[in-house]
Enzyme design. Structure first.
Site, PDB file in Angstrom:
ATOM      1  N   HIS A  68      13.060  -9.658  67.083  1.00 38.13           N
ATOM      2  CA  HIS A  68      11.797 -10.095  67.696  1.00 38.13           C
ATOM      3  C   HIS A  68      11.397 -11.492  67.211  1.00 38.13           C
ATOM      4  O   HIS A  68      10.241 -11.729  66.845  1.00 38.13           O
ATOM      5  CB  HIS A  68      10.660  -9.115  67.369  1.00 38.13           C
ATOM      6  CG  HIS A  68      10.979  -7.697  67.747  1.00 38.13           C
ATOM      7  ND1 HIS A  68      10.308  -6.621  67.241  1.00 38.13           N
ATOM      8  CD2 HIS A  68      11.897  -7.183  68.578  1.00 38.13           C
ATOM      9  CE1 HIS A  68      10.806  -5.504  67.735  1.00 38.13           C
ATOM     10  NE2 HIS A  68      11.777  -5.827  68.548  1.00 38.13           N
ATOM     11  N   HIS A  98       7.488   6.626  61.184  1.00 38.86           N
ATOM     12  CA  HIS A  98       7.088   5.484  62.013  1.00 38.86           C
ATOM     13  C   HIS A  98       7.764   5.594  63.373  1.00 38.86           C
ATOM     14  O   HIS A  98       8.954   5.906  63.461  1.00 38.86           O
ATOM     15  CB  HIS A  98       7.520   4.210  61.288  1.00 38.86           C
ATOM     16  CG  HIS A  98       7.134   2.924  61.924  1.00 38.86           C
ATOM     17  ND1 HIS A  98       6.096   2.787  62.815  1.00 38.86           N
ATOM     18  CD2 HIS A  98       7.655   1.671  61.775  1.00 38.86           C
ATOM     19  CE1 HIS A  98       6.005   1.514  63.186  1.00 38.86           C
ATOM     20  NE2 HIS A  98       6.935   0.825  62.581  1.00 38.86           N
ATOM     21  N   GLU A 129       8.294   3.114  65.592  1.00 41.19           N
ATOM     22  CA  GLU A 129       9.067   1.970  66.085  1.00 41.19           C
ATOM     23  C   GLU A 129      10.553   2.335  66.128  1.00 41.19           C
ATOM     24  O   GLU A 129      11.083   3.020  65.251  1.00 41.19           O
ATOM     25  CB  GLU A 129       8.819   0.725  65.229  1.00 41.19           C
ATOM     26  CG  GLU A 129       9.314  -0.518  65.950  1.00 41.19           C
ATOM     27  CD  GLU A 129       8.822  -1.841  65.356  1.00 41.19           C
ATOM     28  OE1 GLU A 129       8.244  -1.839  64.256  1.00 41.19           O
ATOM     29  OE2 GLU A 129       9.031  -2.881  66.020  1.00 41.19           O
ATOM     30  N   ASP A 157      13.421   1.090  65.627  1.00 43.92           N
ATOM     31  CA  ASP A 157      14.454   0.862  64.619  1.00 43.92           C
ATOM     32  C   ASP A 157      14.529   2.038  63.638  1.00 43.92           C
ATOM     33  O   ASP A 157      15.501   2.162  62.893  1.00 43.92           O
ATOM     34  CB  ASP A 157      14.262  -0.468  63.870  1.00 43.92           C
ATOM     35  CG  ASP A 157      12.854  -0.702  63.367  1.00 43.92           C
ATOM     36  OD1 ASP A 157      11.910  -0.101  63.907  1.00 43.92           O
ATOM     37  OD2 ASP A 157      12.692  -1.493  62.426  1.00 43.92           O
ATOM     38  N   HIS A 198       2.821  -1.312  59.716  1.00 43.20           N
ATOM     39  CA  HIS A 198       2.197  -2.330  60.530  1.00 43.20           C
ATOM     40  C   HIS A 198       1.908  -1.881  61.956  1.00 43.20           C
ATOM     41  O   HIS A 198       1.534  -2.704  62.793  1.00 43.20           O
ATOM     42  CB  HIS A 198       3.082  -3.586  60.545  1.00 43.20           C
ATOM     43  CG  HIS A 198       4.385  -3.345  61.281  1.00 43.20           C
ATOM     44  ND1 HIS A 198       4.775  -4.118  62.332  1.00 43.20           N
ATOM     45  CD2 HIS A 198       5.320  -2.404  61.154  1.00 43.20           C
ATOM     46  CE1 HIS A 198       5.941  -3.670  62.802  1.00 43.20           C
ATOM     47  NE2 HIS A 198       6.276  -2.645  62.101  1.00 43.20           N
ATOM     48  N   ASP A 218       8.398   0.950  56.448  1.00 45.24           N
ATOM     49  CA  ASP A 218       8.443  -0.519  56.503  1.00 45.24           C
ATOM     50  C   ASP A 218       7.880  -1.176  55.233  1.00 45.24           C
ATOM     51  O   ASP A 218       8.325  -2.267  54.851  1.00 45.24           O
ATOM     52  CB  ASP A 218       7.644  -1.031  57.705  1.00 45.24           C
ATOM     53  CG  ASP A 218       8.428  -0.942  59.013  1.00 45.24           C
ATOM     54  OD1 ASP A 218       9.675  -0.955  58.963  1.00 45.24           O
ATOM     55  OD2 ASP A 218       7.790  -0.859  60.079  1.00 45.24           O
ATOM     56  N   TYR A 251       9.691 -10.785  54.589  1.00 44.84           N
ATOM     57  CA  TYR A 251       9.341  -9.610  55.399  1.00 44.84           C
ATOM     58  C   TYR A 251       7.819  -9.434  55.439  1.00 44.84           C
ATOM     59  O   TYR A 251       7.227  -9.223  56.493  1.00 44.84           O
ATOM     60  CB  TYR A 251      10.018  -8.371  54.802  1.00 44.84           C
ATOM     61  CG  TYR A 251       9.892  -7.146  55.655  1.00 44.84           C
ATOM     62  CD1 TYR A 251      10.856  -6.836  56.609  1.00 44.84           C
ATOM     63  CD2 TYR A 251       8.797  -6.288  55.541  1.00 44.84           C
ATOM     64  CE1 TYR A 251      10.730  -5.714  57.407  1.00 44.84           C
ATOM     65  CE2 TYR A 251       8.661  -5.172  56.333  1.00 44.84           C
ATOM     66  CZ  TYR A 251       9.641  -4.880  57.265  1.00 44.84           C
ATOM     67  OH  TYR A 251       9.510  -3.778  58.056  1.00 44.84           O
ATOM     68  N   HIS A 287      13.983  -0.376  55.162  1.00 43.84           N
ATOM     69  CA  HIS A 287      14.814  -1.583  55.314  1.00 43.84           C
ATOM     70  C   HIS A 287      15.185  -2.118  53.934  1.00 43.84           C
ATOM     71  O   HIS A 287      14.318  -2.249  53.053  1.00 43.84           O
ATOM     72  CB  HIS A 287      14.057  -2.697  56.041  1.00 43.84           C
ATOM     73  CG  HIS A 287      13.695  -2.382  57.461  1.00 43.84           C
ATOM     74  ND1 HIS A 287      14.630  -2.177  58.451  1.00 43.84           N
ATOM     75  CD2 HIS A 287      12.491  -2.270  58.062  1.00 43.84           C
ATOM     76  CE1 HIS A 287      14.012  -1.944  59.598  1.00 43.84           C
ATOM     77  NE2 HIS A 287      12.715  -1.984  59.386  1.00 43.84           N
TER      78      HIS A 287
END
Ligand code: FEO
Length: 420
Positions: free
Chosen positions: A48, A102, A104, A106, A169, A188, A216, A247
């Protein structure tokens, strides 16, 4: 799928990298009966707009207790990698619990593949945002249970505790703590975009890990510093042996360092540091930028020079976040600032680094209208940065005398602001 892979059809076009059954992929035990089973995205270079020069890791963790529990999954193309690693420890059909910290993709992208293998597993996610988000992405046919801060789940010897961390986030984010293992599965939060063969912080170069953690934070978490601050206060109360993010590397030997760093970043602390960020057409604005750099150096302050054509915005933001002094340069181009600096300032606005500790100034050259630098000046005012000076502007080409004078004026300005 195997056939198409072997025939050289780009696996990503199929949305699925078929590694299982071809390569031996191994799980890694990070603590007794807790296994890392994630995916390594060695060659991803852009997320992104975020330059991921070291790739991305999608961490997932398997807890082997009375109820086999998977904490998070991977991005969809890494589903086979996840499944292959899980299969080394247990038949994936035996998974009882899937904790989705989460929504999202990923981290949730491989949920459908896991649920095909373990259709009776129950998915735990934050209520209501996590559950709603998962249903929106993957349908409502799975067994979902919504949890809130303080809710617990016994999986055998272990009791997992959930803590919602909204807007760190996304609205749905939560973290999961295993008191038995003293591990916080932080998703995250505390992540870094690094792909490495070594799972733990101290097995990797310290400076690299801390830089990637800061990058990050600057590019992902920064807009939600207030919420991150609240989450940090909760984390500080936990007895921790490890922080296992979704991550990058797992924090084990540098837990205090990363917590202290988050303390500083969430407080929006700045250092005696400067970024000079510019774009140029015929090098006049570049010459001004270099004179400004010389002035800042003469004031004894660390300075970084960024030509927007040559540097990813996420790299610049990593340095800008804790810089006290920021200079933005553009010539006037068709009555405006250059599109490159407009794009970067839009990126800055999105990360809402409203911080009166940032001292900012616009500069640049112009031919027949002083519009570009003035437009930047106006944006800096909107951002509520502390304005160091009216825009610095030079008509056509800067002379040697002008550049020397600019250097001296910048040196005096920065000296006057140092340690203020
Ligand atoms: Fe790593 Fe918000 O996903």
């Amino acid at each position: 799928m195997v056939k198409s892979f072997l025939l050289g059809v780009t696996p990503l076009l199929e949305g699925f990298i078929y590694l299982g059954g071809i390569l031996m992929l191994h799980a890694e035990e990070i603590s007794k009966d807790v296994w890392w089973v994630g995916g390594l995205d060695w060659n991803e270079r852009l997320f992104h707009g975020y330059a991921t020069e070291m790739g991305i890791t999608y961490n997932a963790y398997l807890i082997m207790d009375e109820k086999v529990t998977l904490i998070d999954t991977t991005k969809k193309p890494f589903a086979s990698e996840l499944i292959e690693r899980i299969s080394e420890i247990v038949d994936p059909s035996k998974i009882d619990i899937l904790v989705a910290n989460h929504v999202e993709m990923d981290h949730s992208g491989s949920i459908p593949e896991i649920m095909k293998l373990a259709p009776n597993a129950t998915i735990y996610a934050s209520a209501p945002q996590g559950i709603n988000g998962l249903k929106a992405h993957y349908g409502d046919e799975y067994n979902y249970v919504g949890v809130k801060t303080g809710d617990t789940l016994e999986i055998g010897k272990r009791t997992l505790t959930f803590v919602q961390t909204p807007m760190v986030h996304w609205p749905d984010n939560m973290v999961t703590y295993s008191a038995y293992d003293k591990i916080l599965f932080s998703n995250d939060a505390f992540g870094q975009h690094i792909t490495t063969s070594k799972r733990f912080d101290s097995d990797n170069p310290y400076e690299t890990v801390m830089y990637q953690a800061e990058k990050y934070y600057a590019n992902i978490v920064q807009p939600y510093s207030m919420q991150a601050r609240k989450a940090l206060d909760v984390v500080r109360t936990l007895d921790l042996k490890m922080i296992a993010p979704s991550h990058g590397v797992i924090w084990k030997d540098h837990i205090e360092d990363i917590l202290n760093a988050y303390e500083s970043w969430t407080n929006r602390e700045v250092k005696e540091k400067c970024c000079v960020i510019y774009d140029t057409m015929w090098h006049s604005t570049e010459l001004m930028a270099r004179a400004i750099v010389s002035g800042v150096m003469a004031a004894g302050v660390e300075v970084h020079l960024y030509d927007l054509k040559e540097n990813p915005q996420s790299d610049i933001m990593a340095q800008m976040m804790d810089s006290k002094y920021i200079f933005f340069g553009t010539p006037t181009y068709n009555s405006h600032m250059l599109p490159s600096i407009a794009g970067y300032l839009t990126y800055v606005k999105g990360l809402s680094p409203t911080n009166p500790q940032h001292h900012a100034m616009a500069f640049g050259s112009y031919g027949w209208a002083q519009l570009g630098p003035k437009e930047v000046h106006s944006v800096l005012q909107d951002l509520k940065f502390e304005i160091m000076s009216e825009p610095e502007m030079c008509n056509w080409l800067p002379s040697k005398e002008y550049l020397g004078d600019l250097e001296n004026r910048v040196a005096e300005l920065v000296k006057s602001l140092k340690e203020c």
